[in-house]
Design a protein around this motif. Structure first.
Motif, PDB file in Angstrom:
ATOM      1  N   SER A  50       1.047  -1.430   0.295  1.00  0.00           N
ATOM      2  CA  SER A  50       0.430  -0.178   0.219  1.00  0.00           C
ATOM      3  C   SER A  50       0.904   1.187  -0.278  1.00  0.00           C
ATOM      4  O   SER A  50       0.340   2.381  -0.124  1.00  0.00           O
ATOM      5  CB  SER A  50      -0.684  -0.165   1.098  1.00  0.00           C
ATOM      6  N   GLY A  51       2.219   1.097  -0.161  1.00  0.00           N
ATOM      7  CA  GLY A  51       3.214   1.797   0.641  1.00  0.00           C
ATOM      8  C   GLY A  51       2.743   3.116   1.459  1.00  0.00           C
ATOM      9  O   GLY A  51       3.705   3.993   1.438  1.00  0.00           O
ATOM     10  N   ARG A  52       2.404   3.096   2.572  1.00  0.00           N
ATOM     11  CA  ARG A  52       1.882   3.764   3.597  1.00  0.00           C
ATOM     12  C   ARG A  52       2.519   3.266   5.084  1.00  0.00           C
ATOM     13  O   ARG A  52       2.659   1.662   5.298  1.00  0.00           O
ATOM     14  CB  ARG A  52       0.627   3.769   4.032  1.00  0.00           C
ATOM     15  N   GLU A  53       3.213   3.078   5.870  1.00  0.00           N
ATOM     16  CA  GLU A  53       4.147   2.615   7.108  1.00  0.00           C
ATOM     17  C   GLU A  53       3.163   3.028   8.191  1.00  0.00           C
ATOM     18  O   GLU A  53       3.168   0.964   8.553  1.00  0.00           O
ATOM     19  CB  GLU A  53       4.949   3.694   6.946  1.00  0.00           C
ATOM     20  N   TYR A  54       2.401   3.003   8.395  1.00  0.00           N
ATOM     21  CA  TYR A  54       1.524   3.077   9.163  1.00  0.00           C
ATOM     22  C   TYR A  54       0.328   3.007   8.952  1.00  0.00           C
ATOM     23  O   TYR A  54      -0.619   3.452   8.322  1.00  0.00           O
ATOM     24  CB  TYR A  54       1.827   4.032  10.892  1.00  0.00           C
ATOM     25  N   LEU A  55      -0.487   2.384  10.035  1.00  0.00           N
ATOM     26  CA  LEU A  55      -2.153   2.528  10.353  1.00  0.00           C
ATOM     27  C   LEU A  55      -2.481   3.694  10.922  1.00  0.00           C
ATOM     28  O   LEU A  55      -2.108   3.861  11.792  1.00  0.00           O
ATOM     29  CB  LEU A  55      -3.206   1.498  10.491  1.00  0.00           C
ATOM     30  N   GLU A  56      -2.952   4.894  10.745  1.00  0.00           N
ATOM     31  CA  GLU A  56      -3.563   5.854  11.543  1.00  0.00           C
ATOM     32  C   GLU A  56      -5.124   6.268  11.765  1.00  0.00           C
ATOM     33  O   GLU A  56      -5.629   5.960  10.824  1.00  0.00           O
ATOM     34  CB  GLU A  56      -2.518   7.267  11.602  1.00  0.00           C
ATOM     35  N   GLY A  57      -5.746   7.154  12.758  1.00  0.00           N
ATOM     36  CA  GLY A  57      -7.180   6.770  13.260  1.00  0.00           C
ATOM     37  C   GLY A  57      -7.725   6.319  14.982  1.00  0.00           C
ATOM     38  O   GLY A  57      -6.651   6.155  15.892  1.00  0.00           O
ATOM     39  N   THR A  58      -9.136   6.067  14.745  1.00  0.00           N
ATOM     40  CA  THR A  58      -9.895   6.239  16.172  1.00  0.00           C
ATOM     41  C   THR A  58     -11.117   5.081  15.455  1.00  0.00           C
ATOM     42  O   THR A  58     -11.434   5.215  14.446  1.00  0.00           O
ATOM     43  CB  THR A  58     -10.487   7.296  16.035  1.00  0.00           C
ATOM     44  N   ILE A  59     -11.087   4.524  16.544  1.00  0.00           N
ATOM     45  CA  ILE A  59     -11.872   3.053  16.256  1.00  0.00           C
ATOM     46  C   ILE A  59     -12.791   3.582  17.978  1.00  0.00           C
ATOM     47  O   ILE A  59     -12.665   2.770  18.903  1.00  0.00           O
ATOM     48  CB  ILE A  59     -11.993   1.721  16.755  1.00  0.00           C
ATOM     49  N   VAL A  60     -14.378   4.045  17.731  1.00  0.00           N
ATOM     50  CA  VAL A  60     -15.230   4.040  18.681  1.00  0.00           C
ATOM     51  C   VAL A  60     -15.953   2.532  18.842  1.00  0.00           C
ATOM     52  O   VAL A  60     -17.306   3.063  18.240  1.00  0.00           O
ATOM     53  CB  VAL A  60     -15.916   5.150  18.793  1.00  0.00           C
ATOM     54  N   GLU A  61     -16.468   1.984  20.040  1.00  0.00           N
ATOM     55  CA  GLU A  61     -17.146   0.613  20.023  1.00  0.00           C
ATOM     56  C   GLU A  61     -18.303   1.528  21.238  1.00  0.00           C
ATOM     57  O   GLU A  61     -17.275   1.237  22.256  1.00  0.00           O
ATOM     58  CB  GLU A  61     -16.458  -0.187  20.649  1.00  0.00           C
TER      59      GLU A  61
END
Length: 72
Positions: A50-61
């Motif tokens: 994919s070319g991206r080194e990291y996955l970043e973001g927010t998950i709310v459950e």
């Protein structure tokens, strides 16, 4: 009446007070309570193409149901 207020406050603290967990996947921090969970994701990307080194973001459950996912 006083006893009901104390019981309600104790239940609210137990159900809503989160524990902070640091995962060893690159920097993800997870806040977990009985009723909800919030993850600030920062982990290594398993997809090397994919070319991206990291996955970043927010998950709310809430109650185990994912209501928001902004991980990319």
């Amino acid at each position: 009446m006083k006893r009901k207020i104390v019981l309600f406050a104790a239940a609210a603290v137990i159900l809503l007070f989160p524990l902070r967990l640091r995962l060893k996947d690159g920097g993800t921090v997870q806040y977990r309570a009985i009723l909800y969970s919030v993850q600030n994701v920062h982990r290594l990307n398993p997809d090397l193409e994919s070319g991206r080194e990291y996955l970043e973001g927010t998950i709310v459950e809430i109650l185990g149901v994912e209501v928001f996912n902004d991980v990319h």
